[in-house]
Design a protein around this motif. Structure first.
Motif, short mmCIF file in Angstrom:
data_model
loop_
_atom_site.label_atom_id
_atom_site.label_comp_id
_atom_site.label_asym_id
_atom_site.label_seq_id
_atom_site.Cartn_x
_atom_site.Cartn_y
_atom_site.Cartn_z
N LEU A 31 0.84 -1.26 -0.01
CA LEU A 31 -0.08 -0.05 -0.05
C LEU A 31 0.92 1.15 0.08
N VAL A 32 0.49 2.12 -0.80
CA VAL A 32 1.47 3.32 -0.87
C VAL A 32 0.49 4.93 -0.74
N ASP A 33 1.18 5.72 -0.29
CA ASP A 33 0.71 7.01 0.05
C ASP A 33 -0.56 6.99 1.08
N PRO A 34 -0.18 6.70 2.42
CA PRO A 34 -1.20 6.61 3.23
C PRO A 34 -1.88 7.98 3.53
N GLU A 35 -3.01 8.10 3.97
CA GLU A 35 -3.78 9.17 4.43
C GLU A 35 -3.35 9.61 5.95
N ASP A 36 -3.74 10.53 6.34
CA ASP A 36 -3.22 11.02 7.90
C ASP A 36 -3.71 10.04 8.86
N ASP A 37 -4.95 9.39 8.59
CA ASP A 37 -5.42 8.46 9.70
C ASP A 37 -5.27 7.03 9.55
N ALA A 38 -4.26 6.69 8.50
CA ALA A 38 -4.03 5.43 8.03
C ALA A 38 -3.63 4.38 9.06
N LEU A 63 -9.18 -2.82 -0.46
CA LEU A 63 -7.92 -2.81 0.35
C LEU A 63 -7.70 -1.34 0.70
N VAL A 64 -7.41 -0.54 -0.39
CA VAL A 64 -7.28 0.82 -0.54
C VAL A 64 -7.99 1.64 0.38
N LEU A 65 -9.30 1.46 0.07
CA LEU A 65 -10.51 2.13 0.90
C LEU A 65 -10.49 1.94 2.11
N SER A 66 -10.32 0.71 2.62
CA SER A 66 -10.65 0.14 4.15
C SER A 66 -9.42 0.47 4.89
N THR A 67 -8.08 0.79 4.33
CA THR A 67 -6.92 0.94 5.10
C THR A 67 -6.43 2.27 4.97
N GLN A 75 -3.92 5.54 -0.57
CA GLN A 75 -4.09 6.14 -1.92
C GLN A 75 -4.00 4.93 -3.07
N ALA A 76 -3.31 3.94 -2.95
CA ALA A 76 -3.00 3.21 -4.02
C ALA A 76 -2.22 1.83 -3.47
N ILE A 77 -2.06 0.95 -4.31
CA ILE A 77 -1.39 -0.29 -4.10
C ILE A 77 -0.90 -0.80 -5.15
N LYS A 78 0.43 -1.43 -4.95
CA LYS A 78 1.24 -1.85 -6.13
C LYS A 78 1.78 -3.30 -5.83
N ASP A 79 2.29 -3.88 -6.76
CA ASP A 79 2.94 -5.00 -6.48
C ASP A 79 4.29 -4.88 -5.95
N ALA A 80 4.91 -5.89 -5.04
CA ALA A 80 5.86 -5.42 -4.33
C ALA A 80 7.10 -6.32 -4.92
N SER A 81 6.89 -7.01 -5.94
CA SER A 81 7.62 -7.77 -6.85
C SER A 81 8.45 -8.94 -5.72
N LEU A 82 7.71 -9.54 -5.01
CA LEU A 82 8.11 -10.48 -4.08
C LEU A 82 7.17 -11.65 -4.02
#
Length: 345
Positions: A88-95, A177-181, A184-191
């Motif tokens: 998950l990337v770019d957390p909001e203030d209350d993440a 997942l993005v909305l409930s956590t 702002q976005a989610i990406k593949d961690a290549s792992l």
């Protein structure tokens, strides 16, 4: 007990090894002590399955009850599937303030808005990980409980681990997942890997790391053996230096049991003796895969013992440094560059 619950139970019992069946059923609170005592675990799997089916029929158990048993088995034995890491990337203030109850309510709500027929079960494990079981349906069919997706997320961290997720359903899960956590976005961690604990420990840095130092004697003292006494000072210093650099690159102590690393090359072919390949305009493409029962341990041993040079190549040391085991190497820039990879269907 309907046919879907019966098939799910039969398939689940076949998957659970005979020696693990009793302790698994003991953790399932749907059976009474009398029910458990009536089962003879020295009997064949077929006989035990029939006995368990009869008990479930008598108690009118549903798919919901059987999925509880399945989750117990999967949580206790997570290494039977291929796991893919997401970030998950770019957390909001209350993440970082999202609690379990809030997460459960919002995740279920968002996912059910995206897909009409879906079954969701969420359970918090003793290690604080949130386990999610999703049986997918669509606009016309009921959820298929025989092919569920499992998701593991540690709250207050940006990491998510998934298994048995198709590319068609990935956008739906990602959005929920993005909305409930509160990211702002989610990406593949290549792992990816079959050992969930290994890729989790690698991403979360839950292993003993070693940092560069001018005084490597502490590592020498901790790892000295009888053979070191017999070698001269120069050899001892060289061995100590190799060991120090190997631990700086790959870590010290017990390492995450990562089993593979993949490097996809998309570069120009360079060899003055082979003009045919060198003069090609198209990129040279190939895939190199390193595999071992414990890849990081193997790489560290090669560097420490002198089998490979130290300091090791950045292509290999990038595995623990970046927390990845999939790299795309191009001519566009120095070092390995990672690109998004979709999990296979």
């Amino acid at each position: 007990m309907d046919d879907s619950a019966r098939r799910l139970l039969q398939r689940l019992i076949r998957r659970i090894p005979a020696q693990m069946l009793k302790p698994t059923l003991d953790k399932w609170d749907r059976l009474t002590a009398a029910h458990r005592q009536s089962m003879d675990f020295t009997e064949s799997k077929w006989a035990l399955t029939e006995k368990l089916l009869a008990i479930c029929e008598e108690n009118e158990m549903t798919v919901k009850h059987i999925t509880e048993l399945e989750m117990i088995h999967v949580i206790e034995n997570p290494d039977h599937s291929m796991w893919y890491a997401l970030q998950l990337v770019d957390p909001e203030d209350d993440a970082h303030s999202v609690e379990l109850t809030q997460f459960k309510e919002q995740f279920k709500s968002h996912l059910r808005e995206l897909i009409r027929h879906v079954s969701i079960k969420i359970k918090k494990h003793t290690d604080e990980a949130v386990w999610i079981r999703i049986a997918w349906g669509d606009s016309f069919s009921r959820p298929n409980h025989l092919k569920p997706t499992y998701v593991v997320h540690h709250l207050q961290t940006p990491y998510v681990f998934v298994t048995s997720l198709t590319s068609k359903l990935k956008p739906l899960l990602s959005q929920a997942l993005v909305l409930s956590t509160r990211y702002q976005a989610i990406k593949d961690a290549s792992l990816s890997g079959r050992k969930l604990t290994a890729i989790r420990d690698l991403l979360m840095r839950q292993y003993q790391q070693v940092f560069p130092t001018k005084y490597p004697s502490s590592l020498v003292e901790n790892n000295q053996n009888a053979s070191n006494i017999l070698i001269n000072k120069e050899q001892a210093e060289l061995a100590a230096s190799r060991h120090q650099k190997a631990c700086e690159a790959f870590g010290d102590g017990m390492l995450p049991q990562l089993q593979s690393a993949v490097y996809k090359l998309e570069t120009k072919f360079r060899d003055h003796t082979n003009k045919t390949m060198t003069e090609r305009e198209e990129a040279f493409r190939c895939v190199v895969k390193f595999a071992s029962t414990n890849l990081l341990e193997s790489l560290r041993h090669c560097a420490s013992s002198g089998i490979s040079s130290t300091p090791g190549t950045s292509l290999l040391s990038s595995i623990p440094l970046k927390g990845r085991n999939y790299f795309v190497i191009t001519d566009n820039g120095p070092g390995p560059s990672s690109q998004t990879r979709q999990p296979p269907n």
